[in-house]
Design a protein around this motif. Structure first.
Motif, PDB file in Angstrom:
ATOM      1  N   LYS A 182      14.304 -41.147  -2.190  1.00  0.00           N
ATOM      2  CA  LYS A 182      15.249 -42.184  -2.561  1.00  0.00           C
ATOM      3  C   LYS A 182      15.658 -42.960  -1.320  1.00  0.00           C
ATOM      4  CE  LYS A 182      16.920 -39.795  -6.596  1.00  0.00           C
ATOM      5  NZ  LYS A 182      18.082 -39.379  -7.381  1.00  0.00           N
ATOM      6  N   GLY A 183      16.273 -44.105  -1.541  1.00  0.00           N
ATOM      7  CA  GLY A 183      16.806 -44.910  -0.455  1.00  0.00           C
ATOM      8  C   GLY A 183      18.315 -44.981  -0.573  1.00  0.00           C
ATOM      9  N   TYR A 184      18.981 -45.176   0.544  1.00  0.00           N
ATOM     10  CA  TYR A 184      20.446 -45.208   0.565  1.00  0.00           C
ATOM     11  C   TYR A 184      20.954 -46.338   1.440  1.00  0.00           C
ATOM     12  CZ  TYR A 184      19.941 -40.596  -1.424  1.00  0.00           C
ATOM     13  OH  TYR A 184      19.588 -39.548  -2.248  1.00  0.00           O
ATOM     14  N   TRP A 185      22.065 -46.897   1.036  1.00  0.00           N
ATOM     15  CA  TRP A 185      22.867 -47.745   1.907  1.00  0.00           C
ATOM     16  C   TRP A 185      24.066 -46.900   2.309  1.00  0.00           C
ATOM     17  CZ3 TRP A 185      23.979 -53.259  -0.363  1.00  0.00           C
ATOM     18  CH2 TRP A 185      22.774 -53.943  -0.570  1.00  0.00           C
ATOM     19  N   VAL A 186      24.354 -46.863   3.581  1.00  0.00           N
ATOM     20  CA  VAL A 186      25.557 -46.211   4.078  1.00  0.00           C
ATOM     21  C   VAL A 186      26.327 -47.290   4.829  1.00  0.00           C
ATOM     22  CG1 VAL A 186      26.523 -44.378   5.500  1.00  0.00           C
ATOM     23  CG2 VAL A 186      24.356 -44.004   4.276  1.00  0.00           C
ATOM     24  N   ALA A 187      27.498 -47.624   4.323  1.00  0.00           N
ATOM     25  CA  ALA A 187      28.289 -48.710   4.902  1.00  0.00           C
ATOM     26  C   ALA A 187      29.662 -48.215   5.314  1.00  0.00           C
ATOM     27  CB  ALA A 187      28.443 -49.847   3.892  1.00  0.00           C
ATOM     28  N   HIS A 188      30.116 -48.726   6.430  1.00  0.00           N
ATOM     29  CA  HIS A 188      31.477 -48.489   6.918  1.00  0.00           C
ATOM     30  C   HIS A 188      32.094 -49.868   7.087  1.00  0.00           C
ATOM     31  CE1 HIS A 188      30.693 -44.243   7.608  1.00  0.00           C
ATOM     32  NE2 HIS A 188      29.528 -44.628   8.076  1.00  0.00           N
ATOM     33  N   VAL A 189      33.203 -50.116   6.393  1.00  0.00           N
ATOM     34  CA  VAL A 189      33.735 -51.471   6.304  1.00  0.00           C
ATOM     35  C   VAL A 189      35.242 -51.484   6.511  1.00  0.00           C
ATOM     36  CG1 VAL A 189      33.913 -53.504   4.793  1.00  0.00           C
ATOM     37  CG2 VAL A 189      31.934 -51.988   4.586  1.00  0.00           C
ATOM     38  N   ASP A 190      35.700 -52.479   7.253  1.00  0.00           N
ATOM     39  CA  ASP A 190      37.120 -52.811   7.317  1.00  0.00           C
ATOM     40  C   ASP A 190      37.303 -54.080   6.505  1.00  0.00           C
ATOM     41  OD1 ASP A 190      37.939 -50.732   9.032  1.00  0.00           O
ATOM     42  OD2 ASP A 190      37.395 -51.898  10.805  1.00  0.00           O
ATOM     43  N   VAL A 191      38.146 -54.019   5.496  1.00  0.00           N
ATOM     44  CA  VAL A 191      38.402 -55.176   4.629  1.00  0.00           C
ATOM     45  C   VAL A 191      39.708 -55.820   5.078  1.00  0.00           C
ATOM     46  CG1 VAL A 191      38.812 -55.940   2.258  1.00  0.00           C
ATOM     47  CG2 VAL A 191      37.169 -54.101   2.713  1.00  0.00           C
ATOM     48  N   HIS A 192      39.639 -57.114   5.359  1.00  0.00           N
ATOM     49  CA  HIS A 192      40.797 -57.845   5.857  1.00  0.00           C
ATOM     50  C   HIS A 192      41.565 -58.559   4.744  1.00  0.00           C
ATOM     51  CE1 HIS A 192      38.814 -56.909   9.569  1.00  0.00           C
ATOM     52  NE2 HIS A 192      37.787 -57.675   9.264  1.00  0.00           N
ATOM     53  N   ASP A 193      40.923 -58.764   3.600  1.00  0.00           N
ATOM     54  CA  ASP A 193      41.554 -59.456   2.466  1.00  0.00           C
ATOM     55  C   ASP A 193      40.979 -58.857   1.187  1.00  0.00           C
ATOM     56  OD1 ASP A 193      42.303 -61.173   0.387  1.00  0.00           O
ATOM     57  OD2 ASP A 193      41.819 -63.000   1.489  1.00  0.00           O
TER      58      ASP A 193
ATOM     59  N   ARG B 179      31.497 -61.593   0.999  1.00  0.00           N
ATOM     60  CA  ARG B 179      32.050 -60.459   1.746  1.00  0.00           C
ATOM     61  C   ARG B 179      32.272 -60.770   3.220  1.00  0.00           C
ATOM     62  NH1 ARG B 179      27.796 -56.326   2.924  1.00  0.00           N
ATOM     63  NH2 ARG B 179      27.781 -57.450   4.880  1.00  0.00           N
ATOM     64  N   ASP B 180      31.322 -61.445   3.821  1.00  0.00           N
ATOM     65  CA  ASP B 180      31.339 -61.637   5.270  1.00  0.00           C
ATOM     66  C   ASP B 180      32.628 -62.233   5.839  1.00  0.00           C
ATOM     67  OD1 ASP B 180      28.876 -60.432   5.572  1.00  0.00           O
ATOM     68  OD2 ASP B 180      27.771 -62.322   5.711  1.00  0.00           O
ATOM     69  N   PRO B 181      33.222 -63.256   5.232  1.00  0.00           N
ATOM     70  CA  PRO B 181      34.417 -63.836   5.845  1.00  0.00           C
ATOM     71  C   PRO B 181      35.663 -62.943   5.792  1.00  0.00           C
ATOM     72  CG  PRO B 181      33.431 -65.377   4.280  1.00  0.00           C
ATOM     73  CD  PRO B 181      32.748 -64.058   4.105  1.00  0.00           C
ATOM     74  N   VAL B 182      35.655 -61.926   4.927  1.00  0.00           N
ATOM     75  CA  VAL B 182      36.874 -61.130   4.724  1.00  0.00           C
ATOM     76  C   VAL B 182      36.708 -59.655   5.093  1.00  0.00           C
ATOM     77  CG1 VAL B 182      37.768 -62.690   2.963  1.00  0.00           C
ATOM     78  CG2 VAL B 182      36.374 -60.736   2.267  1.00  0.00           C
ATOM     79  N   SER B 183      35.606 -59.331   5.794  1.00  0.00           N
ATOM     80  CA  SER B 183      35.395 -57.940   6.176  1.00  0.00           C
ATOM     81  C   SER B 183      34.532 -57.859   7.425  1.00  0.00           C
ATOM     82  CB  SER B 183      34.741 -57.160   5.035  1.00  0.00           C
ATOM     83  OG  SER B 183      33.416 -57.606   4.826  1.00  0.00           O
ATOM     84  N   THR B 184      34.603 -56.704   8.058  1.00  0.00           N
ATOM     85  CA  THR B 184      33.749 -56.383   9.196  1.00  0.00           C
ATOM     86  C   THR B 184      33.120 -55.039   8.877  1.00  0.00           C
ATOM     87  OG1 THR B 184      35.310 -57.462  10.670  1.00  0.00           O
ATOM     88  CG2 THR B 184      33.708 -55.966  11.685  1.00  0.00           C
ATOM     89  N   GLY B 185      31.815 -54.940   9.043  1.00  0.00           N
ATOM     90  CA  GLY B 185      31.211 -53.673   8.656  1.00  0.00           C
ATOM     91  C   GLY B 185      29.923 -53.344   9.369  1.00  0.00           C
ATOM     92  N   ASP B 186      29.472 -52.148   9.128  1.00  0.00           N
ATOM     93  CA  ASP B 186      28.200 -51.644   9.617  1.00  0.00           C
ATOM     94  C   ASP B 186      27.452 -51.105   8.402  1.00  0.00           C
ATOM     95  OD1 ASP B 186      28.937 -51.829  12.513  1.00  0.00           O
ATOM     96  OD2 ASP B 186      30.408 -50.334  11.897  1.00  0.00           O
ATOM     97  N   LEU B 187      26.186 -51.450   8.280  1.00  0.00           N
ATOM     98  CA  LEU B 187      25.378 -51.007   7.149  1.00  0.00           C
ATOM     99  C   LEU B 187      24.060 -50.451   7.664  1.00  0.00           C
ATOM    100  CD1 LEU B 187      24.693 -50.879   4.074  1.00  0.00           C
ATOM    101  CD2 LEU B 187      23.744 -53.169   4.334  1.00  0.00           C
ATOM    102  N   VAL B 188      23.701 -49.271   7.179  1.00  0.00           N
ATOM    103  CA  VAL B 188      22.416 -48.666   7.475  1.00  0.00           C
ATOM    104  C   VAL B 188      21.686 -48.493   6.148  1.00  0.00           C
ATOM    105  CG1 VAL B 188      21.253 -46.604   8.353  1.00  0.00           C
ATOM    106  CG2 VAL B 188      23.322 -47.442   9.468  1.00  0.00           C
ATOM    107  N   ILE B 189      20.426 -48.910   6.111  1.00  0.00           N
ATOM    108  CA  ILE B 189      19.561 -48.633   4.964  1.00  0.00           C
ATOM    109  C   ILE B 189      18.625 -47.530   5.440  1.00  0.00           C
ATOM    110  CG2 ILE B 189      17.825 -49.533   3.370  1.00  0.00           C
ATOM    111  CD1 ILE B 189      19.107 -52.328   3.820  1.00  0.00           C
ATOM    112  N   ILE B 190      18.650 -46.405   4.719  1.00  0.00           N
ATOM    113  CA  ILE B 190      17.944 -45.213   5.220  1.00  0.00           C
ATOM    114  C   ILE B 190      17.179 -44.528   4.097  1.00  0.00           C
ATOM    115  CG2 ILE B 190      19.981 -43.748   4.902  1.00  0.00           C
ATOM    116  CD1 ILE B 190      19.159 -42.376   7.587  1.00  0.00           C
ATOM    117  N   GLU B 191      16.043 -43.974   4.457  1.00  0.00           N
ATOM    118  CA  GLU B 191      15.226 -43.223   3.511  1.00  0.00           C
ATOM    119  C   GLU B 191      15.803 -41.820   3.376  1.00  0.00           C
ATOM    120  OE1 GLU B 191      10.503 -42.517   2.709  1.00  0.00           O
ATOM    121  OE2 GLU B 191      11.187 -42.535   4.782  1.00  0.00           O
ATOM    122  N   GLY B 192      15.906 -41.356   2.146  1.00  0.00           N
ATOM    123  CA  GLY B 192      16.401 -40.015   1.898  1.00  0.00           C
ATOM    124  C   GLY B 192      15.393 -38.951   2.295  1.00  0.00           C
TER     125      GLY B 192
END
Length: 97
Positions: free
Chosen positions: A3-14, A81-94
């Motif tokens: 399977k594939g996964y997105w792992v995201a860490h996000v700070d939402v400003h609005d 999403r981009d104007p109201v958050s800052t984040g890191d996203l990894v797309i990774i194979e399970g």
């Protein structure tokens, strides 16, 4: 097939505006068979630092995870999403071992 996964860490400003992104990403996620495993929620950080929100999305395959991100539908949602958050996203194979 792994399977594939997105792992995201996000700070939402609005959060109110961010909710538009949450609605808009649904079409792309449905098309590529995405399933949310983690979408915010209570947590602890016993080591290191993280952003305020963690999201883990599972896809049927690594190729689906990549294709979803690259899709026109997701890129339109990402533009909300981009104007109201800052984040890191990894797309990774399970791990399929």
């Amino acid at each position: 097939m792994a399977k594939g996964y997105w792992v995201a860490h996000v700070d939402v400003h609005d959060m109110e505006t961010y909710k538009n992104y949450i609605v808009a990403n649904g079409a792309a996620f449905a098309k590529y068979g995405a399933k949310f495993l983690v979408r915010g929620g209570e947590r602890v950080e016993p080591e290191g630092q993280a952003r305020s929100r963690t999201v883990v999305v599972e896809f049927p395959s690594y190729a689906d995870a990549q294709a979803c991100y690259e899709s026109e539908a997701y890129q339109k949602a990402k533009a909300l999403r981009d104007p109201v958050s800052t984040g890191d996203l990894v797309i990774i194979e399970g791990y399929d071992g």
